[in-house]
Design a protein around this motif. Sequence first.
Motif, mmCIF file in Angstrom:
data_model
loop_
_atom_site.group_PDB
_atom_site.id
_atom_site.type_symbol
_atom_site.label_atom_id
_atom_site.label_comp_id
_atom_site.label_asym_id
_atom_site.label_seq_id
_atom_site.Cartn_x
_atom_site.Cartn_y
_atom_site.Cartn_z
ATOM 1 N N ARG A 38 0.812 -1.032 0.079
ATOM 2 C CA ARG A 38 0.113 0.165 0.029
ATOM 3 C C ARG A 38 1.081 1.142 0.059
ATOM 4 O O ARG A 38 0.653 2.156 -0.673
ATOM 5 N N ALA A 39 1.878 1.300 0.734
ATOM 6 C CA ALA A 39 2.773 2.160 0.658
ATOM 7 C C ALA A 39 3.740 2.470 -0.734
ATOM 8 O O ALA A 39 3.723 3.564 -0.952
ATOM 9 N N LYS A 41 2.404 2.083 -3.489
ATOM 10 C CA LYS A 41 1.583 2.649 -4.526
ATOM 11 C C LYS A 41 1.362 4.219 -4.127
ATOM 12 O O LYS A 41 0.737 4.958 -5.231
ATOM 13 N N ARG A 42 1.609 4.607 -3.220
ATOM 14 C CA ARG A 42 1.729 6.082 -2.863
ATOM 15 C C ARG A 42 2.986 6.867 -3.021
ATOM 16 O O ARG A 42 2.937 7.995 -2.996
#
Length: 220
Positions: A38-39, A41-42
């Motif tokens: 998730r990190a 992707k940011r």
Amino acid sequence: MKDGDPSRGEPPEEVVLRALYEQRIYRFAARNAGVAERAFKRLPPESARAAKDNVKAIRGLLALARPVKPSQVFKVQDPLPAGRLLGYFKKAERRFGVEWEVLAAVMFAETKFGRVKSNSYAGAQGPMQFMPATWRAYGMGGDIQDPQDAIMGAANYLRATGAPQNYQRALHAYNPSQAYVDAILLHAGQIKRDPRNYYAYYAWQVFVLTTEGERRLTGP
């Protein structure tokens, strides 16, 4: 080491603290794949690539680690200055043709640039973690504990086992684990893309896995 000592090549305290913060984030991400994805992707694409490489390398090396009893004693020491080690890596590259970034990545993975002084559980010794029999064959009569001798011996051994034409084969001879080979090449690749990563890795610290959790042995 409040502001660092330029004459000794010590990184400033701010750099050490930021590197330790970065290292802790990567180690957490290596153990928590969902959070890491998730990190990633940011992040901007280039930053995401670097983060993925570091996390993959750390995850592979963690998988090879053997948890020890909390009471086990480890010997650690201050490393030689980064600039001095860099000179040794480049001297070995000139003599044996093994890329200095690969040699640096090996020393980084093995002992965090010489911070670890203890032998491995298998009996490997020195800043490049040689087994005594291998050192007798490739150490060229040097001191297994001396950083310059150890780097030259590692370059000699890697060349004899396939480098620079085949780093996969040479690194597998150094440590017969694909996870280890991948980790070394990923870290070396980071240094090649930006030599400043060498100095960032130099500021990373020694962590050990125990049966009761992780313990940091060096650093602020």
